[in-house]
Scaffold this motif. Structure first.
Motif, PDB file in Angstrom:
ATOM      1  N   CYS A  44       0.805  -1.228   0.000  1.00  0.00           N
ATOM      2  CA  CYS A  44       0.000   0.000   0.000  1.00  0.00           C
ATOM      3  C   CYS A  44       0.838   1.278   0.000  1.00  0.00           C
ATOM      4  N   ASP A  47      -0.172   3.883  -2.608  1.00  0.00           N
ATOM      5  CA  ASP A  47      -1.487   4.448  -2.347  1.00  0.00           C
ATOM      6  C   ASP A  47      -1.451   5.377  -1.135  1.00  0.00           C
ATOM      7  N   LEU A  73      -8.031   2.869  -4.733  1.00  0.00           N
ATOM      8  CA  LEU A  73      -6.810   2.123  -4.433  1.00  0.00           C
ATOM      9  C   LEU A  73      -6.521   1.064  -5.492  1.00  0.00           C
TER      10      LEU A  73
END
Length: 90
Positions: A44, A47, A73
């Protein structure tokens, strides 16, 4: 995972080896579930930088930010967020 691991005798890393052998054919949520926390954070990272750069880390604020941006995302990060939000005690 059960499809592949049903015949695997657990122990001595055999389940992990089975996962590693078949990980490309496993569903995305299953692959993300098998990641370490560090790998999930890396999944992640882009993001977080894109959508939550101004959010102060701690007390679940980054996860809350990612949840709010869920539709934007990457599929991999969306899966990590989904798994983090699951109620494992239910």
């Amino acid at each position: 995972m059960e499809k592949y691991s049903a015949k695997v005798d657990p122990g001595q890393g055999r389940m992990k080896q089975c996962f590693d052998t078949h990980k490309d054919t496993l569903p995305l949520d299953c692959r993300m579930l098998m990641q370490s926390p560090e790998e999930s954070a890396r999944t992640c990272q882009g993001d977080v930088a894109k959508f939550c750069a101004k959010v102060k880390p701690g007390d679940g604020r980054i996860l809350d930010c990612l949840e709010a941006k869920r539709e934007q995302l990457t599929p991999e990060c969306r899966s990590v967020v989904k798994l983090q939000l699951m109620d494992w005690d239910a």
